[in-house]
Structure formats: C-alpha cells, structure tokens
Design an enzyme around this catalytic site. Structure first.
Site, short mmCIF file in Angstrom:
data_model
loop_
_atom_site.label_atom_id
_atom_site.label_comp_id
_atom_site.label_asym_id
_atom_site.label_seq_id
_atom_site.Cartn_x
_atom_site.Cartn_y
_atom_site.Cartn_z
N GLU A 1 -9.35 -1.45 6.02
CA GLU A 1 -8.17 -1.69 6.86
C GLU A 1 -8.54 -1.57 8.35
O GLU A 1 -7.96 -2.25 9.20
CB GLU A 1 -7.06 -0.69 6.49
CG GLU A 1 -5.77 -0.97 7.22
CD GLU A 1 -4.58 -0.18 6.66
OE1 GLU A 1 -4.78 0.63 5.73
OE2 GLU A 1 -3.47 -0.39 7.17
N SER B 1 4.58 -1.11 4.10
CA SER B 1 4.78 -2.45 4.68
C SER B 1 5.05 -3.49 3.59
O SER B 1 4.32 -3.55 2.59
CB SER B 1 3.55 -2.88 5.47
OG SER B 1 3.36 -2.01 6.56
N GLN C 1 0.86 -1.20 0.00
CA GLN C 1 0.00 0.00 0.00
C GLN C 1 0.89 1.24 0.00
O GLN C 1 1.55 1.53 1.00
CB GLN C 1 -0.89 -0.01 1.24
CG GLN C 1 -1.70 1.27 1.43
CD GLN C 1 -2.58 1.22 2.66
OE1 GLN C 1 -3.56 0.50 2.71
NE2 GLN C 1 -2.21 1.94 3.68
N GLU D 1 -5.06 9.80 17.30
CA GLU D 1 -5.57 11.19 17.27
C GLU D 1 -6.48 11.38 16.06
O GLU D 1 -7.53 12.03 16.15
CB GLU D 1 -4.41 12.20 17.22
CG GLU D 1 -3.59 12.32 18.50
CD GLU D 1 -2.62 11.15 18.68
OE1 GLU D 1 -2.38 10.39 17.71
OE2 GLU D 1 -2.10 11.00 19.80
N SER E 1 1.32 6.65 2.37
CA SER E 1 2.03 7.64 3.19
C SER E 1 3.30 8.15 2.52
O SER E 1 3.99 7.40 1.81
CB SER E 1 2.43 7.03 4.54
OG SER E 1 1.31 6.51 5.19
C1 LIG Z 1 4.16 -0.43 11.36
C2 LIG Z 1 3.64 0.57 10.36
C3 LIG Z 1 3.26 0.14 9.11
C4 LIG Z 1 2.78 1.07 8.16
N1 LIG Z 1 2.44 0.60 6.92
C5 LIG Z 1 2.06 1.49 5.97
C6 LIG Z 1 1.79 1.03 4.64
O1 LIG Z 1 1.88 -0.14 4.32
N2 LIG Z 1 1.42 1.96 3.71
C7 LIG Z 1 1.30 3.28 4.01
O2 LIG Z 1 0.93 4.05 3.12
N3 LIG Z 1 1.56 3.75 5.27
C8 LIG Z 1 1.94 2.88 6.25
N4 LIG Z 1 2.22 3.32 7.53
C9 LIG Z 1 2.22 4.77 7.78
C10 LIG Z 1 1.08 5.26 8.67
O3 LIG Z 1 -0.14 5.26 7.97
C11 LIG Z 1 1.49 6.68 9.14
O4 LIG Z 1 2.63 6.55 9.97
C12 LIG Z 1 0.39 7.36 9.92
O5 LIG Z 1 -0.70 7.67 9.07
C13 LIG Z 1 0.88 8.65 10.62
O6 LIG Z 1 1.52 9.48 9.72
P1 LIG Z 1 2.98 10.05 10.06
O7 LIG Z 1 3.85 8.91 10.45
O8 LIG Z 1 3.41 10.90 8.92
O9 LIG Z 1 2.78 10.96 11.35
P2 LIG Z 1 2.23 12.44 11.39
O10 LIG Z 1 1.03 12.53 10.53
O11 LIG Z 1 3.36 13.38 11.12
O12 LIG Z 1 1.76 12.58 12.89
C14 LIG Z 1 2.66 12.90 13.97
C15 LIG Z 1 1.80 13.07 15.23
O13 LIG Z 1 0.92 14.20 15.09
C16 LIG Z 1 -0.43 13.80 15.31
N5 LIG Z 1 -1.33 14.53 14.40
C17 LIG Z 1 -1.15 14.72 13.06
N6 LIG Z 1 -2.20 15.40 12.54
C18 LIG Z 1 -3.09 15.60 13.56
C19 LIG Z 1 -4.38 16.23 13.65
N7 LIG Z 1 -4.97 16.76 12.58
N8 LIG Z 1 -4.99 16.26 14.87
C20 LIG Z 1 -4.37 15.69 15.96
N9 LIG Z 1 -3.16 15.10 15.95
C21 LIG Z 1 -2.53 15.03 14.75
C22 LIG Z 1 -0.46 12.30 14.98
O14 LIG Z 1 -1.55 11.66 15.61
C23 LIG Z 1 0.91 11.85 15.52
O15 LIG Z 1 0.84 11.65 16.91
C24 LIG Z 1 2.69 2.45 8.49
C25 LIG Z 1 3.08 2.88 9.78
C26 LIG Z 1 3.56 1.96 10.70
C27 LIG Z 1 3.98 2.46 12.05
#
Ligand SMILES: Cc1cc2nc3c(=O)[nH]c(=O)nc-3n(C[C@H](O)[C@H](O)[C@H](O)COP(=O)(O)OP(=O)(O)OC[C@H]3O[C@@H](n4cnc5c(N)ncnc54)[C@H](O)[C@@H]3O)c2cc1C
Length: 329
Positions: free
Chosen positions: A183, A98, A61, A306, A64
């Site tokens: 999902e 992933s 997928q 969140e 991100s």
């Molecule tokens: C083990 C694992 C597997 C994954 N697999 C995939 C995959 O296969 N494909 C894929 O596309 N993605 C994947 N992801 C990514 C995952 O979807 C993102 O990590 C997640 O959506 C958070 O985005 P970010 O890491 O950019 O954090 P950010 O969006 O930068 O967030 C940082 C912090 O700010 C908070 N925050 C951000 N915006 C807001 C808001 N509007 N209100 C309140 N709080 C907020 C968040 O909750 C978090 O605590 C995976 C992540 C992990 C950990």
C-alpha cells in the site's frame, strides 16, 4: 502483467498521463493481491485473483478499528472456531473501511487467540470474508469532500471457512505487514505521478489566465518546489516498487516514500489554492478544492506520518516519538 518493475512503472505513467482513475479494485490489486500470491495457497490464488483483476467483485481492507488504528495490534475483532465445522464466526467492528459499501469481499484482521500482553502481534489471523452475508452490516460515513468514501463495518456472527484463512492461523501480522508495504509502494505509483501532472496542469491554468509565460525570475516558487517534490517522490516510489521481493528493506523504504508523498501532495494542494485564488470558487475548478479537502487524509491513511517517522526512526536506531522524553503524547 508479469512486467519488470521499470515497465510496471511506465504502464502506470501512461495511465496517469491519460488521466485514468485508480482501478476501482485497487484495494485488492495494488494492496492485497501480492500478499495473496506470496502467502496464499494455489486454490486461494486461482479462486480469488481472476475476479480481482476482472473487477467482477470489489474488495475492502478491514484492518482499522475504533480503538486500533496506529496501534493495530490492539484490535479486538475476533474469529472463533465453530465446533464440529471448518467455520470461524466473526464478532467485532471495523472503521474507515474504504469503499466497503461496494465490496463483495474483504481481507480482515481478527484475533484467533486472546491477546497476550507480552506478544501483542501474535494470535492475529488474516481472513477473507464475504461481505454479502447475514451478520455483516456496512454503514457509510460522509467526509468533508462530500462523498462517503469509507464506512463502518459491523460483524455479528458472520462466518468464514478455514480455507479462507491466508497462511497459518496466528500469522496475520506478518502478512498484513507485507500488504501495508504494498500500500505504501505499488499503490503510491499513480499518486506519485499525479504530482507532476498537477504541476503541469497548474502551470497551464496560470498561463490561460495571463500569468505566463514566466521568466526564470517570475516562475512561482510553488511551481518549482512542486516539480522538485514530484521528482523526489517518483524516485522513491520507483525504488520501492523494485524492492517488492525484499520485505525487510521495503518496510522502511516504503515508510520514507509514503511520508514524502503525503507531505508533498498536501503542500501542492494548498499551494494550488493559494496560486489560483478566487478562481477556485468556480465549479470548473472543482478538482483543486476537492484536492485540498481530500489531502487532509493523505497523512492519515495507510499509516499516519507519525507512524512512518517511528518506523524510520526505529530503523535508524533512534527513539520513536512516544519514546522521546518530553515529546507530546
Ligand atoms: C481516507 C481514509 C481511508 C482509510 N481507509 C482505510 C481502509 O480501507 N481500511 C482500513 O483498515 N483503514 C483505513 N483507514 C484508517 C487509517 O489506516 C487510520 O485512520 C490510521 O491508521 C490512523 O488510525 P486512527 O485513525 O485510529 O488514529 P490514531 O491511531 O488514534 O492516531 C491519532 C493520532 O495520534 C498519533 N499517534 C498514534 N500512535 C502514535 C505513536 N505511537 N507515536 C506517535 N504518534 C502516534 C497519530 O499519528 C495521529 O496523529 C483510512 C483512513 C482514512 C483517513
């Protein structure tokens, strides 16, 4: 298998009871497959579904990006038409993808029109892209659990043909919302059932070490709470699977299921470590400490806690975290 939701759930239960792992192609079967059936053409479903199910080719997928996780509409990967062909050429970077190192295909969100500040969700398309072509580089990332479950994926001129676009160009946001609903519901079925399996395994382990049989007064609170959590999460996930054909209701209900499961599973992982104590240092009990480390990710992937709270708050007419005056940003 064309089963009714209840029977589908029972199938997952039987697999969980046997200790079967998630299907290696869960990204495809449990997340994207239903969206392909709903929004794809007849040609797309007959081309891609059989090999998803047979596991002949694995899928990743690609949603991100480094600057677009929670704020997915901020994604910058772009797919540009190649003049006089039916091809789109892709440039950009995905992250946390992933199992991309094992995948042959990905479903990818890309901009097919420039970002419009007033309609950020518009102009995004969902494409199926072959990961085994020049112009794609996959770099695995090592996690604290010791495995490289996810990757960075770089696109520098890789191509996809127009018949690999799902739905219309620019309709990717609506389709990806459906995929994320899957999902946060169908995909959680096995994980929700693993909660009760873990309570039983933990009770068994404590019995083996002479801390049971328990009297009603001596059952550790953590076991009781873990059991109650497992019943609540199972009920939520079961309801969400039944809502599969009602995307509007599913979005909010799936957010509740995902949030409740993440918190329950994290609690269970740390309770298990506390109850077992130094036993965990033994490699025979590897499962419990890997669970503890891996559980940090539960409240992040498939949308952070969140973000689930924001979805629920919006549906209830409440302000979201970032809109609340005085809330930490
Ligand atoms: C083990 C694992 C597997 C994954 N697999 C995939 C995959 O296969 N494909 C894929 O596309 N993605 C994947 N992801 C990514 C995952 O979807 C993102 O990590 C997640 O959506 C958070 O985005 P970010 O890491 O950019 O954090 P950010 O969006 O930068 O967030 C940082 C912090 O700010 C908070 N925050 C951000 N915006 C807001 C808001 N509007 N209100 C309140 N709080 C907020 C968040 O909750 C978090 O605590 C995976 C992540 C992990 C950990």
């Amino acid at each position: 298998m064309d089963l009714e939701p209840d029977l589908q759930f029972e199938y997952v239960r039987a697999m969980a009871q046997l200790g079967a792992p998630d299907p290696a192609n869960s990204n495809a079967i449990q997340n994207f497959g239903a969206s392909l059936v709903r929004f794809g053409t007849q040609e797309q479903t007959s081309r891609f579904l059989p090999e998803m199910l047979s596991h002949e080719r694995l899928w990743a997928q690609c949603f991100s990006e480094p600057e677009a996780g929670s704020d997915l509409a901020g994604l910058r990967t772009r797919a540009e038409p190649v003049a006089d062909t039916d091809l789109l050429r892709i440039f950009g970077q995905k992250v946390w993808t992933s199992r991309a190192q094992y995948a042959s295909w990905c479903y990818l969100l890309a901009r097919t029109s420039p970002i419009d500040r007033d309609a950020r969700h518009a102009g995004i398309s969902l494409l199926i892209v072959d990961l085994h072509q020049s112009g794609v580089e996959v770099r695995p990332i090592r996690q604290i659990t010791g495995v490289d479950e996810f990757c960075e994926v770089f696109f520098d001129g890789a191509v996809a043909s127009r018949d690999q676009v799902i739905g219309e160009l620019g309709d990717g946001w609506r389709i990806s919302t459906h995929t994320l609903g899957q999902e946060r519901s169908t995909r959680l079925a096995a994980r929700s059932l693993q909660l009760s399996e873990s309570v039983a395994a933990l009770a068994g382990l404590l019995t083996d070490h002479g801390e049971a049989p328990f009297t009603s007064a001596s059952v550790p609170e953590e076991l009781v709470a873990g059991y109650c959590d497992s019943v609540v999460v199972e009920a939520l996930v079961r309801r969400n699977i039944a809502l599969a054909d009602q995307p509007d209701r599913l979005t909010v209900s799936a957010a509740m299921g995902k949030l409740t499961w993440s918190e329950a599973a994290q609690r269970q992982a740390s309770d298990a470590v506390r109850l077992l104590g130094p036993e965990l240092l033994d490699s025979a009990h590897r499962r419990w400490w890997v669970d503890l480390l891996g559980s940090r990710a539960y409240s992040i992937y498939a949308g952070t806690s969140e973000i689930q709270r924001n979805i629920i708050a919006r549906a209830a007419g409440l302000p979201s975290a970032r809109e609340t005056p005085g809330a930490p940003s």
